[in-house]
Scaffold this motif. Structure first.
Motif, PDB file in Angstrom:
ATOM      1  N   ARG A 176     -43.472  46.827 -59.519  1.00  0.00           N
ATOM      2  CA  ARG A 176     -43.506  45.388 -59.782  1.00  0.00           C
ATOM      3  C   ARG A 176     -42.103  44.815 -59.926  1.00  0.00           C
ATOM      4  NH1 ARG A 176     -45.424  43.247 -65.510  1.00  0.00           N
ATOM      5  NH2 ARG A 176     -47.362  44.341 -65.001  1.00  0.00           N
ATOM      6  N   VAL A 177     -41.245  45.525 -60.671  1.00  0.00           N
ATOM      7  CA  VAL A 177     -39.911  44.992 -60.955  1.00  0.00           C
ATOM      8  C   VAL A 177     -38.978  45.155 -59.756  1.00  0.00           C
ATOM      9  CG1 VAL A 177     -38.797  47.062 -61.882  1.00  0.00           C
ATOM     10  CG2 VAL A 177     -38.197  44.819 -62.807  1.00  0.00           C
ATOM     11  N   GLY A 178     -39.225  46.136 -58.887  1.00  0.00           N
ATOM     12  CA  GLY A 178     -38.370  46.367 -57.733  1.00  0.00           C
ATOM     13  C   GLY A 178     -38.945  45.757 -56.475  1.00  0.00           C
ATOM     14  N   ASN A 179     -38.271  46.032 -55.358  1.00  0.00           N
ATOM     15  CA  ASN A 179     -38.711  45.544 -54.058  1.00  0.00           C
ATOM     16  C   ASN A 179     -38.940  46.756 -53.160  1.00  0.00           C
ATOM     17  OD1 ASN A 179     -39.258  43.981 -51.806  1.00  0.00           O
ATOM     18  ND2 ASN A 179     -37.102  43.632 -51.321  1.00  0.00           N
ATOM     19  N   PRO A 180     -40.129  47.381 -53.247  1.00  0.00           N
ATOM     20  CA  PRO A 180     -40.359  48.621 -52.491  1.00  0.00           C
ATOM     21  C   PRO A 180     -40.423  48.360 -50.995  1.00  0.00           C
ATOM     22  CG  PRO A 180     -42.386  47.894 -53.558  1.00  0.00           C
ATOM     23  CD  PRO A 180     -41.308  46.993 -54.043  1.00  0.00           C
ATOM     24  N   PRO A 181     -39.930  49.297 -50.181  1.00  0.00           N
ATOM     25  CA  PRO A 181     -39.986  49.124 -48.721  1.00  0.00           C
ATOM     26  C   PRO A 181     -41.410  49.319 -48.208  1.00  0.00           C
ATOM     27  CG  PRO A 181     -39.130  51.288 -49.260  1.00  0.00           C
ATOM     28  CD  PRO A 181     -39.286  50.558 -50.565  1.00  0.00           C
ATOM     29  N   ALA A 182     -41.624  48.861 -46.981  1.00  0.00           N
ATOM     30  CA  ALA A 182     -42.958  48.996 -46.382  1.00  0.00           C
ATOM     31  C   ALA A 182     -43.333  50.459 -46.151  1.00  0.00           C
ATOM     32  CB  ALA A 182     -43.005  48.233 -45.058  1.00  0.00           C
ATOM     33  N   THR A 183     -42.332  51.328 -46.028  1.00  0.00           N
ATOM     34  CA  THR A 183     -42.585  52.743 -45.744  1.00  0.00           C
ATOM     35  C   THR A 183     -42.584  53.595 -47.011  1.00  0.00           C
ATOM     36  OG1 THR A 183     -40.208  53.038 -45.339  1.00  0.00           O
ATOM     37  CG2 THR A 183     -41.599  52.565 -43.427  1.00  0.00           C
ATOM     38  N   LEU A 184     -42.769  52.979 -48.172  1.00  0.00           N
ATOM     39  CA  LEU A 184     -42.727  53.719 -49.430  1.00  0.00           C
ATOM     40  C   LEU A 184     -43.785  54.820 -49.457  1.00  0.00           C
ATOM     41  CD1 LEU A 184     -41.628  53.948 -52.358  1.00  0.00           C
ATOM     42  CD2 LEU A 184     -43.448  52.375 -53.035  1.00  0.00           C
ATOM     43  N   ASP A 185     -43.358  56.017 -49.839  1.00  0.00           N
ATOM     44  CA  ASP A 185     -44.257  57.161 -49.989  1.00  0.00           C
ATOM     45  C   ASP A 185     -44.756  57.162 -51.440  1.00  0.00           C
ATOM     46  OD1 ASP A 185     -45.569  59.564 -50.161  1.00  0.00           O
ATOM     47  OD2 ASP A 185     -44.036  60.702 -49.084  1.00  0.00           O
ATOM     48  N   ASP A 186     -45.962  56.610 -51.670  1.00  0.00           N
ATOM     49  CA  ASP A 186     -46.499  56.477 -53.027  1.00  0.00           C
ATOM     50  C   ASP A 186     -46.682  57.830 -53.705  1.00  0.00           C
ATOM     51  OD1 ASP A 186     -46.819  53.625 -53.428  1.00  0.00           O
ATOM     52  OD2 ASP A 186     -48.330  53.706 -51.851  1.00  0.00           O
ATOM     53  N   ALA A 187     -47.106  58.828 -52.936  1.00  0.00           N
ATOM     54  CA  ALA A 187     -47.352  60.146 -53.531  1.00  0.00           C
ATOM     55  C   ALA A 187     -46.050  60.763 -54.037  1.00  0.00           C
ATOM     56  CB  ALA A 187     -48.020  61.059 -52.502  1.00  0.00           C
ATOM     57  N   SER A 188     -44.993  60.686 -53.217  1.00  0.00           N
ATOM     58  CA  SER A 188     -43.702  61.245 -53.621  1.00  0.00           C
ATOM     59  C   SER A 188     -43.134  60.489 -54.815  1.00  0.00           C
ATOM     60  CB  SER A 188     -42.720  61.186 -52.444  1.00  0.00           C
ATOM     61  OG  SER A 188     -41.460  61.672 -52.825  1.00  0.00           O
ATOM     62  N   LEU A 189     -43.263  59.150 -54.810  1.00  0.00           N
ATOM     63  CA  LEU A 189     -42.774  58.357 -55.941  1.00  0.00           C
ATOM     64  C   LEU A 189     -43.548  58.702 -57.206  1.00  0.00           C
ATOM     65  CD1 LEU A 189     -41.032  56.094 -57.136  1.00  0.00           C
ATOM     66  CD2 LEU A 189     -42.746  54.450 -56.344  1.00  0.00           C
ATOM     67  N   SER A 190     -44.849  58.915 -57.089  1.00  0.00           N
ATOM     68  CA  SER A 190     -45.672  59.258 -58.243  1.00  0.00           C
ATOM     69  C   SER A 190     -45.234  60.591 -58.850  1.00  0.00           C
ATOM     70  CB  SER A 190     -47.146  59.326 -57.830  1.00  0.00           C
ATOM     71  OG  SER A 190     -47.954  59.684 -58.917  1.00  0.00           O
ATOM     72  N   VAL A 191     -44.875  61.561 -57.984  1.00  0.00           N
ATOM     73  CA  VAL A 191     -44.399  62.862 -58.481  1.00  0.00           C
ATOM     74  C   VAL A 191     -43.082  62.691 -59.243  1.00  0.00           C
ATOM     75  CG1 VAL A 191     -43.515  65.114 -57.774  1.00  0.00           C
ATOM     76  CG2 VAL A 191     -45.591  64.205 -56.713  1.00  0.00           C
ATOM     77  N   ASP A 192     -42.167  61.897 -58.686  1.00  0.00           N
ATOM     78  CA  ASP A 192     -40.868  61.687 -59.339  1.00  0.00           C
ATOM     79  C   ASP A 192     -41.036  60.967 -60.675  1.00  0.00           C
ATOM     80  OD1 ASP A 192     -39.525  62.938 -57.330  1.00  0.00           O
ATOM     81  OD2 ASP A 192     -38.937  61.105 -56.282  1.00  0.00           O
ATOM     82  N   ILE A 193     -41.923  59.973 -60.721  1.00  0.00           N
ATOM     83  CA  ILE A 193     -42.170  59.247 -61.972  1.00  0.00           C
ATOM     84  C   ILE A 193     -42.799  60.180 -63.002  1.00  0.00           C
ATOM     85  CG2 ILE A 193     -43.547  57.417 -63.035  1.00  0.00           C
ATOM     86  CD1 ILE A 193     -41.150  56.332 -61.626  1.00  0.00           C
ATOM     87  N   GLY A 194     -43.690  61.056 -62.541  1.00  0.00           N
ATOM     88  CA  GLY A 194     -44.305  62.018 -63.450  1.00  0.00           C
ATOM     89  C   GLY A 194     -43.276  62.949 -64.071  1.00  0.00           C
ATOM     90  N   ASP A 195     -42.340  63.449 -63.240  1.00  0.00           N
ATOM     91  CA  ASP A 195     -41.260  64.301 -63.765  1.00  0.00           C
ATOM     92  C   ASP A 195     -40.399  63.528 -64.753  1.00  0.00           C
ATOM     93  OD1 ASP A 195     -42.170  66.363 -62.214  1.00  0.00           O
ATOM     94  OD2 ASP A 195     -40.713  66.043 -60.589  1.00  0.00           O
ATOM     95  N   TYR A 196     -40.128  62.270 -64.432  1.00  0.00           N
ATOM     96  CA  TYR A 196     -39.274  61.434 -65.291  1.00  0.00           C
ATOM     97  C   TYR A 196     -39.916  61.239 -66.666  1.00  0.00           C
ATOM     98  CZ  TYR A 196     -36.549  57.341 -66.752  1.00  0.00           C
ATOM     99  OH  TYR A 196     -35.751  56.457 -67.448  1.00  0.00           O
ATOM    100  N   VAL A 197     -41.190  60.886 -66.668  1.00  0.00           N
ATOM    101  CA  VAL A 197     -41.905  60.688 -67.930  1.00  0.00           C
ATOM    102  C   VAL A 197     -41.999  62.001 -68.695  1.00  0.00           C
ATOM    103  CG1 VAL A 197     -44.136  60.079 -68.949  1.00  0.00           C
ATOM    104  CG2 VAL A 197     -43.178  58.669 -67.128  1.00  0.00           C
ATOM    105  N   GLY A 198     -42.187  63.114 -67.957  1.00  0.00           N
ATOM    106  CA  GLY A 198     -42.268  64.409 -68.613  1.00  0.00           C
ATOM    107  C   GLY A 198     -40.987  64.777 -69.337  1.00  0.00           C
ATOM    108  N   ILE A 199     -39.848  64.339 -68.808  1.00  0.00           N
ATOM    109  CA  ILE A 199     -38.559  64.656 -69.447  1.00  0.00           C
ATOM    110  C   ILE A 199     -38.270  63.711 -70.603  1.00  0.00           C
ATOM    111  CG2 ILE A 199     -36.057  64.715 -69.099  1.00  0.00           C
ATOM    112  CD1 ILE A 199     -36.624  65.562 -66.189  1.00  0.00           C
ATOM    113  N   TYR A 200     -38.354  62.402 -70.346  1.00  0.00           N
ATOM    114  CA  TYR A 200     -37.893  61.423 -71.338  1.00  0.00           C
ATOM    115  C   TYR A 200     -39.001  60.935 -72.268  1.00  0.00           C
ATOM    116  CZ  TYR A 200     -33.650  61.411 -68.609  1.00  0.00           C
ATOM    117  OH  TYR A 200     -32.512  61.801 -67.956  1.00  0.00           O
ATOM    118  N   GLY A 201     -40.251  61.132 -71.877  1.00  0.00           N
ATOM    119  CA  GLY A 201     -41.338  60.693 -72.752  1.00  0.00           C
ATOM    120  C   GLY A 201     -41.515  61.582 -73.969  1.00  0.00           C
ATOM    121  N   ARG A 202     -40.956  62.788 -73.918  1.00  0.00           N
ATOM    122  CA  ARG A 202     -41.096  63.735 -75.033  1.00  0.00           C
ATOM    123  C   ARG A 202     -39.887  63.730 -75.963  1.00  0.00           C
ATOM    124  NH1 ARG A 202     -45.296  67.217 -73.943  1.00  0.00           N
ATOM    125  NH2 ARG A 202     -46.082  67.181 -71.799  1.00  0.00           N
ATOM    126  N   GLN A 203     -38.865  62.941 -75.641  1.00  0.00           N
ATOM    127  CA  GLN A 203     -37.679  62.909 -76.491  1.00  0.00           C
ATOM    128  C   GLN A 203     -37.870  61.924 -77.637  1.00  0.00           C
ATOM    129  OE1 GLN A 203     -34.172  62.113 -74.192  1.00  0.00           O
ATOM    130  NE2 GLN A 203     -34.355  63.971 -72.950  1.00  0.00           N
TER     131      GLN A 203
END
Length: 562
Positions: free
Chosen positions: A341-368
């Motif tokens: 919502r806050v960004g401007n994603p490209p038309a070719t955005l890979d939702d699955a790959s982005l979801s994996v990266d966001i999951g890793d991100y939350v896994g690291i910083y959500g537990r701190q």
């Protein structure tokens, strides 16, 4: 490039040549760095005699921008706030950009002051220190004393800098248009990036904007005696001159005499002030590095340099609050939705790959926990994810990220045992409570009602207009084929190559003159049409070029898997 750009190109021909020479030099060094065994790879050197190929690509970019002058230094400083575009590594390198310029002479400074202030210069400024206390690419700062005994500092624009920057901006426009036709650069949207950056560079030339910002922040913190903003001397301020009261106190960068308790007090005041800017006023000082923050007597905080400020609207502010909540709650889906919502994603955005990266991100910083949360690392990792998936942030969102990273660095410079995220969390909790307050709900309901009333008033007429056009047969639709032109070009070129090869084969078969080996065969070849040979060779070269292009892009449709 448009025909209308030709006069600008001719007018700035000398500057174009200078810029292209520097870019060619550093671009060649970048290419040579990939071939360590070439005997002449170290032929290009910097001013110290060190081969350019010995530096990393990021350092070569910084060195090139430094060599190109003030406009490009400012451009690099702005891009250092856009890791979502240039990547965290290059953004970190660009933060080291400093204008290595000699100050204007005292005679030039006095001439500019006379031109801007007229007779007031002699009447009001009775003492002027000829040695500047600070020098930058656009202006320099001098200490002075007014006729009423007031101690002030004067920021004076450098002589001729406006013409240099305006000329470079025209050249940047042309470079951005050329970059749109380079496949590797077009993905960054250089024309749109130039459109966003150029107003920021032009605003840097107008000191009256900084005067307006200074007055606004003085109003914001009028009731806080511990936070000090310089008071401008309005009657002596112009577009090229800014006169303000001198604040007494060392900058945080030079403050080394405070106790741990004093440092914690200043750290708390810095964080509290910037959170008030964000969550109470929606306007923030965008450059809180240690040199711009002063330690005032009795624990006060002084803020300098209001040339760059940022603004966030209610929607962006609420999105930030929700993102912080999503990270702390470990809600991957919510954070994924907010990032898109806050960004401007490209038309070719890979939702699955982005979801994996966001999951890793939350896994690291959500537990701190609050005491262990590293805000700078979290923001840099988020910028890396955005850059990897080519999600571009609006300029104000990127400026906010820059401010938060700079703020964290300033707090680290204080070396205080203080958790800025805890203070930020308090502001977020209060902001979340404000969101469910009856007053906000009433204001929101009123806005929705007005928008619905406007829609119901105009929508029927627009629908009837469409139906009328459809009945009269005058309704038309415009379709835009994105990313299709490269494929069409390749298809047309392939058909032409095939036709050329077929024609060449016919000329060879019918021995169309002139011919080679007309009498004596050579290696079995006899009476070969010269035009047929040329056509066959040319068609094969075109086909080979097409195969290489297809292999490079990975698909017939350019960018499908980029």
């Amino acid at each position: 490039m448009k025909i209308s750009s030709i006069p600008q190109l001719y007018r700035n021909l000398k500057r174009w040549r200078q810029i292209l020479q520097v870019l060619r030099r550093y671009g060649l060094a970048d290419w040579l760095s990939h071939f360590p065994r070439l005997p002449f790879r170290d032929i290009l050197k910097d001013r110290s005699g060190v081969p350019l190929t010995q530096y990393s690509r990021e350092k070569r970019v910084r060195m090139a921008l430094t060599e190109l002058g003030p406009t490009f230094i400012k451009l690099g400083q702005i891009l250092s706030a856009r890791p979502d575009l240039v990547g965290p590594e290059l953004a970190d390198e660009l933060k080291q950009l400093r204008a290595n310029v000699s100050p204007d002479s005292p005679e030039v400074v006095r001439r500019i002051l006379k031109e801007e202030l007229g007779a007031q210069f002699e009447l009001e400024i009775v003492e002027l220190n000829d040695s500047p206390i600070a020098t930058a690419s656009i202006g320099q700062v001098h200490e002075a004393r007014l006729a009423n005994g007031r101690q002030v500092v004067i920021k004076v624009q450098r002589d001729g800098i406006e013409n240099i920057i305006l000329q470079d901006l025209e050249v940047l426009t042309g470079l951005a248009q050329l970059a749109e036709h380079v496949e590797t650069l077009a993905a960054f949207g250089p024309a749109e990036l130039a459109r966003q950056i150029m107003p920021m560079l032009r605003r840097e030339l107008d000191f009256e904007r900084e005067l307006t910002n200074m007055l606004m922040f003085r109003e914001f913190f009028a009731d806080d005696p511990k936070l000090v903003v310089p008071e401008p001397v309005i009657e002596l301020c112009t577009r090229r001159v800014l006169v303000m009261t001198r604040l007494e106190g060392p900058s945080i960068a030079k403050w080394d005499s405070g106790s741990l308790e004093e440092r914690e007090t200043i750290a708390h005041r810095v964080t509290d002030s910037y959170m008030k800017m964000l969550f109470n006023h929606g306007t923030f000082h965008a450059d809180p590095h240690p040199g711009n923050l002063l330690v005032m007597p009795e624990g006060g905080l002084g803020i300098l340099d209001f040339g760059m400020i940022g603004r966030i609207d209610d929607r962006l502010r609420e999105t930030i609050e929700e993102m912080l909540f999503a990270i702390s709650a470990g809600d991957e889906r919510m954070l994924l939705r907010l990032v898109k919502r806050v960004g401007n994603p490209p038309a070719t955005l890979d939702d699955a790959s982005l979801s994996v990266d966001i999951g890793d991100y939350v896994g690291i910083y959500g537990r701190q926990g609050l005491g262990r949360f590293n805000l700078t690392s979290a923001l840099n990792d988020l910028s890396e994810i955005l850059h990897r998936h080519k999600i571009k942030l609006p300029s104000q969102s990127a400026l906010l990220l820059k401010m938060l990273v700079s703020l964290e660095g300033t707090l680290s410079a204080l070396d205080a045992k203080f958790d800025s995220l805890e203070v930020m969390g308090g502001f977020v909790r209060r902001a979340m409570l404000r969101r469910i307050s009856p007053r906000r709900r009433i204001r929101q309901a009123r806005r929705i009602y007005l928008e619905a009333e406007n829609f119901l008033e105009f929508a029927p007429d627009q629908v009837m207009g469409l139906l009328t056009q459809a009945r009269q047969g005058s309704l038309s639709m415009n379709l835009e084929h994105r990313r299709l032109s490269p494929s069409v070009n390749r298809l047309v070129l392939g058909i032409m190559a095939s036709s050329l090869f077929l024609g060449a084969s016919l000329m060879l078969a019918y021995e169309v003159p002139p011919v080679v080996f007309p009498e004596n065969p050579f290696l079995g070849f006899h009476r070969l049409s010269l035009f047929g040979i040329a056509g066959a060779v040319l068609s094969l070269m075109i086909m080979l070029r097409l195969l290489l292009a297809i292999n490079h892009s990975g698909n017939l449709t350019k960018g499908e898997h980029d």
